[in-house]
Design an enzyme around this catalytic site. Structure first.
Site, PDB file in Angstrom:
ATOM      1  N   GLU B 505     -15.955  19.820 -62.869  1.00  0.00           N
ATOM      2  CA  GLU B 505     -16.121  19.252 -61.519  1.00  0.00           C
ATOM      3  C   GLU B 505     -17.169  18.140 -61.464  1.00  0.00           C
ATOM      4  O   GLU B 505     -17.441  17.616 -60.379  1.00  0.00           O
ATOM      5  CB  GLU B 505     -16.479  20.380 -60.538  1.00  0.00           C
ATOM      6  CG  GLU B 505     -15.307  21.341 -60.331  1.00  0.00           C
ATOM      7  CD  GLU B 505     -15.729  22.758 -60.051  1.00  0.00           C
ATOM      8  OE1 GLU B 505     -16.864  23.123 -60.447  1.00  0.00           O
ATOM      9  OE2 GLU B 505     -14.936  23.509 -59.467  1.00  0.00           O
ATOM     10  N   GLN B 618     -18.155  22.457 -67.456  1.00  0.00           N
ATOM     11  CA  GLN B 618     -17.837  23.804 -67.925  1.00  0.00           C
ATOM     12  C   GLN B 618     -16.587  23.739 -68.789  1.00  0.00           C
ATOM     13  O   GLN B 618     -15.938  22.703 -68.867  1.00  0.00           O
ATOM     14  CB  GLN B 618     -17.587  24.720 -66.737  1.00  0.00           C
ATOM     15  CG  GLN B 618     -16.361  24.339 -65.925  1.00  0.00           C
ATOM     16  CD  GLN B 618     -16.288  25.066 -64.592  1.00  0.00           C
ATOM     17  OE1 GLN B 618     -16.928  24.667 -63.630  1.00  0.00           O
ATOM     18  NE2 GLN B 618     -15.513  26.115 -64.540  1.00  0.00           N
TER      19      GLN B 618
END
Lengths: 296, 799
Positions: B505, B618
């Site tokens: 993100e 991530q």
């Protein structure tokens, strides 16, 4: 982002050094850099409704009357001030006064005493007084073009450890007394390990969803900052987070936001040349209130 | 009807043995490996402790707050699926905080017992993971020199999900006093209360009156009703007294009893909770429920709860011989996962912080399907099914969302609550002052693939055809239809998906996110496969769905074609997937230069700057290579891990576990160990402060996956279970139970052997890395031993 001190989180009394200041101990050596502390000390005495004590530590021997009349105090500033005994060695007198006075706050310029050869060090008397680790002291770096000192914006620097929380109460108290606003600043430090002290809260390591994480983190941070320190009323705290080296970040924000006073806990670290506290004092462009808090 | 009532009742002397009997060893776990212990008291940690020590049963959850409160106590009770909706513009629904049933102030002769006054002689909070109980042990000397010992527990019954128990035993070590326990339950400000119909005080009752209190969820109208009763027991057989004041908004109870020097008394509280979600008359349900429980006593209810927990652990416990810390971290994770699921309710799912805290507002993310669900699939399939049913019950909302964006099929919300509508906030102000526009609800569409993926995984691993035919298939088809409408075809006939946010993100509004495109292609293939399967095996259902959804053969034929032509950014020379178009052109940042650091990289660099770098938030491509392990070869998986791992900042709690898992699979043991440790400390690290708003439920599910899928190398294949273990050098044995297609397996992995015990008389095909499948017939025990270069074929050890 702002966080409001919740009433239930605002105990009136605290066992720590959060009670009002009753005496301001202004240390002067008679030289212009030292005298930069006069307006700050006078203003703080007025704000706290405290007695101003002037301790002269200059090399020339001066009588009390000479100190009062020749060191740059206005008539108004002299009113109610006590000009202390000038006998004995300077540091001894400061120590004695600190011990004798009830709830003292030391105020002095970083350039009090003989100038240091090392530009990263403060003048001799300042260094000596700091070395005694007074509970609370205000240090300021003389401004070449001094302005009248007002107290309208306070920066509370907090590293997220419980041992930094004792600085909260003095900041809140001054805000209440002066009507100043308080910015609570946390610096997400680089090059530092996470503190081991239980109860520490740093800028989030995991920011899974910022839309949820930031409000939750800000609330938790302010809860912790406020819960352990006493605060007399619901003071509005504005929270700010930056990242980088703590000392320079605090100083930079203080300059950017035209802060009048930085308040921070101080654990007694002083020798290191990159000590964050020194950087803040040297570079923030405003007085710094150090609240001594032993490390856990 | 009543408006405000006060009354007093004498509590009959109870059997003194009942008090001491209740606290007997049968309720207390002794093995420290099953106990999470917090010694002492650090005020600043209160919110974290409350989250870690929360109790829950999937229906109701309660934070582990101090009963008497502290300046930082934030007690909260949540019921799954009970949301409130403020009428403030832009507000989103949030899990409602219900009246606190745990608050009890204790006083002796009017002097309050307070942890911040006097001297703490001992203070310990204990979470008994094995028995699902929160204990508190406290010995305190007050300003008058009185020494009081408190031993208390709370539980949310796993055997009877509407029942909450609270017991406080007080011993007056060196004084005699009138001891008072005062509890006050009240309706939170800004919340409507509901008056109990037909409730009145029963005088001369043999048992204490059951008291009613209810709230109505703002903006939703759901009613939640409590029934409350208290009893006081004493070793000295002195009768106690209960003084009650009750009105529509609060119940105040004061139970008092004279306690002799050196003797004990015990307050027992039973609370029943029902909502209008599951009962037409929640008040009556709660009152009737307690009236059934009271005669049987607290002991029986507590023991039933303990027994239920024991049975859940039988199908879930992971043992790691040689690593006590990780074993306990796993048990902590499993405890919270068991606590979070309700196998009786298919209309709720698990929020990001489960029922342990108010952070994330109880919203449900892809966390449930990708990170938590595998634990349930292989240890508690019924709970897994119910979690997936939530997606079925919210399918219409997903269809509406797709339509509102001009697409077809089902577009699942990035964040959802009770209705299944999109509830992602659209902005947030970071403490830097930066106003961040939140576009996840619009662009983070890979959740739609996650839902389909989870359904398929559940069905393949459980063989639950009934679920697949009646619930799952329709979702898979609608998800595939969404992707087919969402992608675009370029002139070269390749298919692309633009304007998305992938799992990373840090980079929003990117084109051709490899993770998104791979998962979309996978969904399109499964959609086509589902249509074929239904047509062949369940034609009636297929006809129903065709009538309802108006599928045409042309549409279905396009799906695998789209999948085959999907652009994935894969380079066969480097064997790498480009994370999204243009990723390789991003500024490289050497993450090591920023270590050690205490904050996420987007905090350090700022939201704007980080988008121009190659820092990955991530596991993204790494996650795709793990999830799509049947389609991605091990060398591609390893190549991508080695490329992206040094570029990953792990700014999400979802990241370390997946990195541990993949690192273990590809033999990167040092990294695997580091990431596993990091994953285990997300909530338990006592200097992180992460858990204040609740535990990280997805990270806990990820930890389980890292151990079972990573270190044990377990894979559920189409027709077999396979293992490719890679234990850490200091692990002597890793063992855990699994349920696969109705068969219970006990897996024990040692450095030199894998042993599988089959519990039921079923045939299971077992595989070990590099060996052909073996038909194992249960019940029985089978072993495969390590050789110099791999593993020997399975052989039977015993029947």
């Amino acid at each position: 982002m702002t966080a409001t001190l919740a009433k239930e989180n605002a105990p009136i009394a605290s066992a720590h050094s959060s009670a009002s200041v009753e005496n301001i101990l202004l240390i002067l050596d008679g030289e212009p850099p030292s005298k930069a502390a006069i307006p700050v000390a006078c203003k703080l005495a007025e704000t706290y409704a405290a007695t101003l004590h002037v301790t002269y530590v200059g090399e020339r021997r001066l009588e009390a009357r000479e100190i009062a009349c020749n060191l740059g105090f206005s008539t108004e500033q002299r009113h109610g001030a006590v000009f202390d005994d000038v006998s004995g060695d300077a540091l001894g007198r400061v120590s004695k006064m600190t011990a004798q006075l009830s709830r003292p706050l030391i105020v002095m310029s970083t350039q009090t005493g003989r100038p240091a050869a090392d530009k990263d060090r403060f003048a001799s008397i300042t260094e000596s007084v700091v070395a005694t680790r007074p509970e609370r002291m205000v240090l300021l770096t003389p401004d070449p073009s001094p302005q009248p000192w007002v107290l309208s914006r306070i920066l509370l620097a907090h590293d997220g450890t419980p041992t930094s929380t004792p600085a909260t109460c003095p900041a809140a108290e001054l805000a209440q007394l002066s009507g100043a606003e308080v910015i609570a600043l946390h610096v997400a430090a680089r090059g530092h390990e996470r503190p081991r002290e239980p109860g520490s809260l740093q800028a989030p390591r995991y920011l899974d969803q910022p839309q949820h994480e930031w409000p939750a983190w800000a609330e938790e941070f302010m809860n912790r900052v406020l819960a352990s320190g006493a605060s007399p009323t619901a003071i509005q705290f504005q929270l700010a987070v930056t990242s980088g080296r703590p000392g320079s970040e605090i100083a930079e924000l203080a300059r950017e936001r035209l802060v009048n006073l930085v308040v921070m806990a101080w654990h007694g670290h002083w020798d290191h040349q990159t000590c964050a506290t020194r950087v803040v004092i040297q570079a923030s462009g405003c007085p710094v209130l150090l609240v001594y808090s032993a490390e856990n | 009807m009543y408006s405000a009532v006060s009354f007093e009742e004498q509590l009959r002397p109870a059997d003194p043995k009942a008090a001491s009997g209740l606290m007997a060893a049968q309720l207390r776990a002794q093995d420290p490996k099953w106990l999470l212990i917090e010694d002492g008291f650090t005020l600043a940690r209160e919110h974290e402790i409350e989250s870690l020590f929360a109790i829950a049963n999937g229906y109701v959850g309660n934070r582990g707050s101090l009963a008497e409160g502290s300046p930082l106590s934030a007690p909260a009770t949540f019921v799954a699926g009970i949301f409130r909706q403020s009428d403030t513009p832009g507000a989103v629904p949030e899990l409602m905080t219900l009246p606190d049933w745990t608050a009890v102030k204790i006083s002796m002769d009017g002097q309050a017992l307070n942890i911040q006054g006097g001297e703490i002689l001992e203070h310990r909070r204990i979470l008994d993971l094995r028995r699902g109980m929160f204990w508190r042990e406290w010995r305190h000397r007050d300003h008058h020199g009185r020494i009081t010992r408190i031993s208390a527990f709370r539980l949310a019954s796993l055997a009877d999900r509407h029942l909450l128990l609270h017991s406080i035993t007080l011993t007056a070590e060196n004084y005699r006093s009138l001891v008072q326990f005062e509890s006050c339950m009240e309706v939170p400000e800004g919340t409507l209360s509901v008056l109990a119909p037909d409730w009145k005080v029963r005088s001369n009752s043999a048992r204490p009156n059951v008291l009613p209190l209810a709230v109505r969820a703002p903006g939703r109208g759901t009613t939640v009703a409590f029934g409350v009763t208290s009893q006081i027991l004493s070793e000295t057989e002195l009768p106690g007294k209960r003084i009650v004041a009750i009105d529509q908004r609060r119940i105040t109870e004061r139970c008092e009893i004279e306690v002799e020097v050196g003797s004990a008394c015990q307050l027992e509280r039973l609370i029943s909770i029902f909502s209008s979600r599951e009962s037409n008359s929640p008040f009556e349900s709660a009152m009737r429920h307690l009236k059934q429980v009271i005669p049987e006593g607290m002991s029986k209810a507590a023991l039933a709860h303990v027994k239920k927990w024991e049975s859940r652990w039988d199908t879930a416990d992971v043992e790691i011989q040689g690593d006590d810390f990780l074993e306990q971290a796993l048990r902590f994770a499993i405890y919270h996962l068991i606590s979070s699921a309700n196998p009786d309710d298919g209309r709720v799912s698990i929020g990001a912080r489960a029922l342990t805290g108010a952070a994330y507002k109880g919203h449900v993310f892809w966390d449930t399907e990708i990170y938590m669900l595998p634990f349930y699939i292989f240890t508690y399939p019924l709970a897994a099914r119910k979690l997936l049913e939530y997606r079925y019950h919210t399918l219409d909302a997903a269809r509406d969302k797709a339509l509102s964006y001009g697409f077809r099929g089902a577009m699942y919300p990035w964040e959802s609550a009770d209705t299944g509508e999109e509830v992602t906030p659209t902005t947030v102000i970071a403490p830097s002052g930066e106003v961040l526009k939140i576009r996840n609800g619009e662009l983070e569409i890979h959740i739609t693939a996650a839902v389909a993926f989870a359904i398929w995984q559940y069905w393949q691993s459980t063989g639950d055809d009934e679920f697949f035919v009646h619930f799952g298939a329709e979702i898979v088809l609608e998800c595939a239809r969404f992707w087919a409408s969402r992608l675009t075809t370029e002139k070269d006939q390749t298919c692309h998906i633009g304007h998305v946010i992938g799992p990373d993100e840090y980079h929003d509004d990117v084109d051709d996110s490899a993770y998104t495109n791979l998962m979309a292609a996978w969904t399109l293939r499964r959609g086509a496969e589902t249509a074929n399967l239904l047509e062949q095996r369940w034609p009636q259902r297929w006809q129903e769905l065709c009538r309802k959804l108006h599928f045409t053969r042309e549409e279905l034929l396009r799906w695998p074609s789209f999948a085959d032509r999907m652009f994935t950014g894969f380079n066969p020379d480097t064997r790498l997937f480009e994370q999204f178009r243009g990723y390789y052109a991003k500024e490289h940042v050497e993450l090591a230069d920023y270590e050690p650091r205490t904050a996420a990289m987007d905090v350090i660099l700022g939201h704007e700057r980080i988008q121009h770098t190659d820092i990955v938030k991530q596991a993204d491509v790494v996650l795709a290579t793990y999830l799509l392990q049947d389609e991605v070869s091990p060398d591609v998986c390893a190549a991508n891990f080695r490329y992206y791992e040094p570029r990953t900042g792990h700014g999400s709690s979802l990241s370390p576990s997946i990195h541990a898992l993949v690192a273990a699979r590809i033999g990167e043991n040092r990294l695997a160990h580091n990431y596993l440790r990091q994953a285990s400390e997300i909530d338990l690290g006592n200097n992180m402060g992460n858990a204040a708003g609740g535990v990280h439920a997805a990270a806990l599910g990820g930890l389980w996956q890292a151990v079972v899928f990573g270190f044990a190398g377990f894979r559920s294949r189409k027709d077999a279970v396979s293992f490719a273990p890679n234990l850490l050098p200091h692990w002597k044995r890793l063992s855990f139970p699994l349920e696969w297609r109705g068969t219970r397996l006990r897996v024990s992995v040692e450095p030199e052997a894998i042993t599988i015990t089959l519990g039921n008389p079923a045939v299971v095909r077992l595989q070990v890395e590099g060996e052909a499948a073996y038909h194992a017939q249960g019940p029985g025990q089978y072993i495969s031993e390590r050789t110099a270069g791999g593993w020997k074929a399975w052989r039977q050890l015993s029947r």
